[in-house]
Each structure stands twice: as structure tokens, then as C-alpha cells.
Design a protein around this motif. Structure first.
Motif, PDB file in Angstrom:
ATOM      1  N   GLU A  38      59.202   1.805  36.067  1.00 49.45           N
ATOM      2  CA  GLU A  38      58.379   1.472  36.967  1.00 49.45           C
ATOM      3  C   GLU A  38      57.438   0.209  37.786  1.00 49.45           C
ATOM      4  O   GLU A  38      56.702   1.022  36.971  1.00 49.45           O
ATOM      5  CB  GLU A  38      57.650   2.821  38.055  1.00 49.45           C
ATOM      6  CG  GLU A  38      58.203   3.446  39.511  1.00 49.45           C
ATOM      7  CD  GLU A  38      57.351   4.564  39.651  1.00 49.45           C
ATOM      8  OE1 GLU A  38      58.413   4.727  41.120  1.00 49.45           O
ATOM      9  OE2 GLU A  38      56.625   5.326  39.255  1.00 49.45           O
ATOM     10  N   GLY A  53      59.303   9.186  33.810  1.00 43.76           N
ATOM     11  CA  GLY A  53      57.878   9.664  33.679  1.00 43.76           C
ATOM     12  C   GLY A  53      57.705   9.438  32.281  1.00 43.76           C
ATOM     13  O   GLY A  53      57.123   9.497  31.279  1.00 43.76           O
ATOM     14  N   ARG A  94      64.545  13.015  43.807  1.00 49.97           N
ATOM     15  CA  ARG A  94      63.485  12.751  43.130  1.00 49.97           C
ATOM     16  C   ARG A  94      62.742  13.456  42.492  1.00 49.97           C
ATOM     17  O   ARG A  94      62.622  13.387  41.636  1.00 49.97           O
ATOM     18  CB  ARG A  94      62.410  13.294  44.617  1.00 49.97           C
ATOM     19  CG  ARG A  94      62.766  12.417  45.988  1.00 49.97           C
ATOM     20  CD  ARG A  94      62.780  12.894  46.635  1.00 49.97           C
ATOM     21  NE  ARG A  94      62.409  11.624  47.959  1.00 49.97           N
ATOM     22  CZ  ARG A  94      63.262  10.432  48.662  1.00 49.97           C
ATOM     23  NH1 ARG A  94      63.750  11.044  48.241  1.00 49.97           N
ATOM     24  NH2 ARG A  94      63.150   9.597  49.355  1.00 49.97           N
ATOM     25  N   ALA A  95      63.623  14.596  41.722  1.00 44.39           N
ATOM     26  CA  ALA A  95      62.814  15.183  40.289  1.00 44.39           C
ATOM     27  C   ALA A  95      63.805  14.788  39.939  1.00 44.39           C
ATOM     28  O   ALA A  95      62.560  14.544  38.217  1.00 44.39           O
ATOM     29  CB  ALA A  95      63.645  16.783  40.599  1.00 44.39           C
ATOM     30  N   TYR A 152      63.964  12.033  39.272  1.00 40.14           N
ATOM     31  CA  TYR A 152      64.016  10.501  39.169  1.00 40.14           C
ATOM     32  C   TYR A 152      62.207  10.660  37.966  1.00 40.14           C
ATOM     33  O   TYR A 152      62.000   9.820  37.685  1.00 40.14           O
ATOM     34  CB  TYR A 152      63.939  10.096  40.752  1.00 40.14           C
ATOM     35  CG  TYR A 152      62.507   8.210  40.531  1.00 40.14           C
ATOM     36  CD1 TYR A 152      64.358   7.419  40.183  1.00 40.14           C
ATOM     37  CD2 TYR A 152      61.389   8.283  41.023  1.00 40.14           C
ATOM     38  CE1 TYR A 152      63.101   6.083  40.913  1.00 40.14           C
ATOM     39  CE2 TYR A 152      60.946   7.439  40.387  1.00 40.14           C
ATOM     40  CZ  TYR A 152      61.861   5.857  40.939  1.00 40.14           C
ATOM     41  OH  TYR A 152      61.080   4.867  41.197  1.00 40.14           O
ATOM     42  N   ARG A 153      61.353  11.728  38.833  1.00 37.93           N
ATOM     43  CA  ARG A 153      59.647  11.547  38.422  1.00 37.93           C
ATOM     44  C   ARG A 153      60.367  11.848  36.839  1.00 37.93           C
ATOM     45  O   ARG A 153      59.533  11.865  36.301  1.00 37.93           O
ATOM     46  CB  ARG A 153      58.777  12.707  39.291  1.00 37.93           C
ATOM     47  CG  ARG A 153      58.239  13.330  39.106  1.00 37.93           C
ATOM     48  CD  ARG A 153      57.531  13.871  39.987  1.00 37.93           C
ATOM     49  NE  ARG A 153      58.021  15.581  39.678  1.00 37.93           N
ATOM     50  CZ  ARG A 153      59.120  15.129  41.373  1.00 37.93           C
ATOM     51  NH1 ARG A 153      58.502  14.257  42.126  1.00 37.93           N
ATOM     52  NH2 ARG A 153      59.934  16.423  41.976  1.00 37.93           N
ATOM     53  N   GLU A 154      61.415  12.934  36.692  1.00 41.03           N
ATOM     54  CA  GLU A 154      61.100  13.200  35.153  1.00 41.03           C
ATOM     55  C   GLU A 154      61.291  12.217  34.375  1.00 41.03           C
ATOM     56  O   GLU A 154      60.935  11.935  32.642  1.00 41.03           O
ATOM     57  CB  GLU A 154      62.199  14.619  34.548  1.00 41.03           C
ATOM     58  CG  GLU A 154      62.510  14.437  33.328  1.00 41.03           C
ATOM     59  CD  GLU A 154      63.732  15.674  33.246  1.00 41.03           C
ATOM     60  OE1 GLU A 154      63.258  15.851  32.200  1.00 41.03           O
ATOM     61  OE2 GLU A 154      64.085  16.683  34.654  1.00 41.03           O
ATOM     62  N   ARG A 165      65.493   6.079  43.360  1.00 39.50           N
ATOM     63  CA  ARG A 165      64.445   7.375  43.835  1.00 39.50           C
ATOM     64  C   ARG A 165      65.252   7.943  45.623  1.00 39.50           C
ATOM     65  O   ARG A 165      65.251   7.585  46.193  1.00 39.50           O
ATOM     66  CB  ARG A 165      63.161   7.362  44.440  1.00 39.50           C
ATOM     67  CG  ARG A 165      62.477   8.864  44.530  1.00 39.50           C
ATOM     68  CD  ARG A 165      60.479   8.366  45.033  1.00 39.50           C
ATOM     69  NE  ARG A 165      60.617   7.581  45.206  1.00 39.50           N
ATOM     70  CZ  ARG A 165      59.826   6.589  44.565  1.00 39.50           C
ATOM     71  NH1 ARG A 165      59.308   6.236  43.931  1.00 39.50           N
ATOM     72  NH2 ARG A 165      59.059   5.530  46.005  1.00 39.50           N
TER      73      ARG A 165
END
Length: 316
Positions: A160, A136, A128-129, A131-133, A100
Motif C-alpha cells: 500500500e 498487512g 475492508r477486513a 483489504y486490511r488483512e 478497499r
């Protein structure tokens, strides 16, 4: 010592069952509450604590299915990334860490990322976007694993923190060892820090009737989300939900990875009194919560607390 249930032939642990030691402190004595430390920080020199518990069954699966590469997620100081890198290297597997923070790609490596790279892990930096996607989609079963296999080839994808159904089953061994060390009953509360929920899920699933589990959230804003993650892992690992557990959200210290001055002071005092070095971002927060809750009368006299020491301090 008896043979470990996980990870068997793949990555043997030199210290299983891990030591269970009493911790005598004035706060607990005044309240009539006992405290024990489950020293999972001593389980393995390369992959300590709950990382060994959670990675073990996943590594068994990787070797059994013929995978030669592991792909996973983590932040700049992720213990999970280092553990995967070291475990993969010990087994002759390659590893990829999706990190991230794309701004870290051109920056000098911190000690944690450097250790992962030195163990052979390929680091791929995401915004970060992104990574988050991506994280998730893997955690939620939204096709993320297939996308990563198209990009990196055949591989075992770990979410994660390594928290999946296999990890929850592996963490359940903590309770099995406590039961062998004298049992658990209605006066027992087993406590652990909570980052992604896998360790708490395993502990809660293994408790006998009457015993309880307490997780201490180490990230801010996880109310509801972390409870949902533990419940999801219970369903995926065991096909049912479990009672007798809760998560405390009042001792995250301001957020994930943050160690405020008061927490540092608490951890340093604990180390002076008991001669046990504390990892700050997870373990110290869980112990601080037990001290605060005990002082506030949250546990009736006669309660026996068992704090799971889930990891080692960062190197100096």
C-alpha cells in the motif's frame, strides 16, 4: 539536466532535479524563518511527485526480473493506484489494483478509479477486513506476496502506497538533489507529508549530520504506528536506524482524505498569494503544519524549511 538515479531507462523523468524555489510569506518573515518549496509535483506528467521517486526503483526491479504484471493496494481515491496503472501501461505491463471497499464494485467509478481502469488496471474490490488483512500480510512479510502470486500469477507485488525498501532508497534522491543545490546543515528542516512512511524514510536516511526531517501525518491515529513503519523501512533498506526525524500528528485534518473547511481556506489563500496549486490531502496539510508550527515559535530564527511538494492537485 543530469541523468536521474531512478528509474533510469525504464521511465525517464523530464524534470530532474526538480525546481527548488523560495516562498516568501509574512508568517515566516516575522519568525525569521525561511521557506523553500521542492517542486516534486513537476517531476513527471504521468507519475508525479513522490510516486515517481518510490515507483522508479521498483519498476527497475520489475523489468530486470522479467515481471509482466504489477499488483498493489489502494483506496477509492488512491494516487498510488493511478500512478501504478499509468506507469505500468507506459511500460507495457499489466496491473491489478486491490481496492478497499467491496461496496464500490457495483457503483459508478469515481474519476480516480476510472483513470486507473482507463490506463489498463484491473480493479479487484475487497471488503475492508479482507483489504486490511491482505495489505498487512504484504507489508509485514507474512506470506501475502506468495498468496497474491498464486491468485494472479507471476507478478511484482507493491505494498500500500508503494512504500518498501526500494521506495525508501528512491526517495533519498530528494536529499541528494538538495545537497547539490547548495547543501543542508544544522539550520535545515526538510518536511514532507506522511501516509505510509516511505518518502520520510528516504529523506531521513539521506540527511547530513545536523539537518532534520519533519513528517506530517495525514491520517488520524497513526501515533507510534507510522514511526514504526519508518524505522522498519530504514532497517530493510539500509540495515540500520537513523536519527534526526520526527512526525507531527496534529495536522491530519480529521483523518485520511478529509479536507476540513479551515484547511481548504488555508490552501486557497496560499494559492492566491503564491500562484501554486496545492494538492489537498497531503501537501496542504504539510504546509499548514509548517505555518502553524512557525507561528507558534517551534522553529528558532534562522531555520530554513524545505517543504517537499509531493503531488499534483486532483483534477477539477
Amino acid at each position: 539536466m543530469r541523468a536521474a538515479p531512478y528509474p533510469g531507462r525504464v521511465l525517464q523523468a523530464p524534470c530532474v532535479p526538480t525546481p527548488l524555489v523560495p516562498c516568501v510569506d509574512e508568517v515566516f518573515e516575522r519568525a525569521g524563518v525561511g521557506l523553500r518549496l521542492k517542486r516534486d509535483d513537476l517531476v513527471h506528467p504521468l507519475v508525479p511527485g513522490n510516486k515517481w521517486r518510490k515507483l522508479g526503483p521498483n519498476l527497475e526491479s520489475a523489468v530486470r526480473e522479467g515481471h509482466r504484471r504489477l499488483v498493489t493496494f489502494g483506496g477509492a481515491y488512491s494516487t498510488h493506484l493511478r500512478a501504478v496503472a499509468l506507469a505500468a501501461g507506459a511500460l507495457g505491463l499489466s496491473s491489478v489494483g486491490l481496492v478497499r471497499g467491496e461496496e464500490l464494485a457495483g457503483a459508478p467509478r469515481n474519476w480516480s478509479l476510472r483513470a486507473a481502469e482507463e490506463a489498463g488496471m484491473e480493479l479487484v474490490f475487497l471488503s475492508r477486513a479482507e483489504y486490511r488483512e491482505a495489505a498487512g500480510r504484504v507489508a509485514g512479510g507474512g506470506g501475502g506476496e506468495a498468496e497474491l502470486r498464486r491468485r494472479f500469477g507471476p507478478c511484482l507485488v507493491l505494498p500500500e502506497g508503494g512504500s518498501n525498501a526500494l521506495a525508501a532508497r528512491g526517495a533519498r534522491a530528494v536529499v541528494a538533489e538538495l545537497l547539490e543545490s547548495g547543501g543542508l546543515g544544522e539550520r535545515d528542516v526538510v518536511c514532507c507529508p506522511v501516509g505510509t512512511g516511505g518518502t520520510l524514510a528516504g529523506i531521513a536516511a539521506g540527511l547530513p549530520p545536523g539537518a532534520r526531517a519533519l513528517g506530517v501525518a495525514v491520517l488520524r491515529g497513526g501515533e507510534g504506528y507510522l514511526e514504526g513503519e519508518v524505522t522498519r523501512l530504514h532497517r530493510e533498506a539500509y540495515g540500520r536506524e537513523f536519527d534526526g526525524w520526527r512526525i507531527d500528528h496534529g495536522h491530519h485534518g480529521g483523518g485520511y482524505g478529509r479536507v476540513p473547511a479551515a484547511l481548504e481556506e488555508f490552501a486557497a489563500g496560499f494559492e492566491r498569494r503564491h500562484g501554486i496549486a496545492l494538492e489537498r490531502r497531503y501537501v496542504a496539510k504539510a504546509l499548514a503544519a509548517l505555518y502553524d508550527l512557525t507561528a507558534a515559535g517551534a522553529f528558532p530564527p534562522g531555520t530554513r524549511l524545505t517543504a517537499v511538494v509531493t503531488g499534483l492537485p486532483d483534477p477539477v
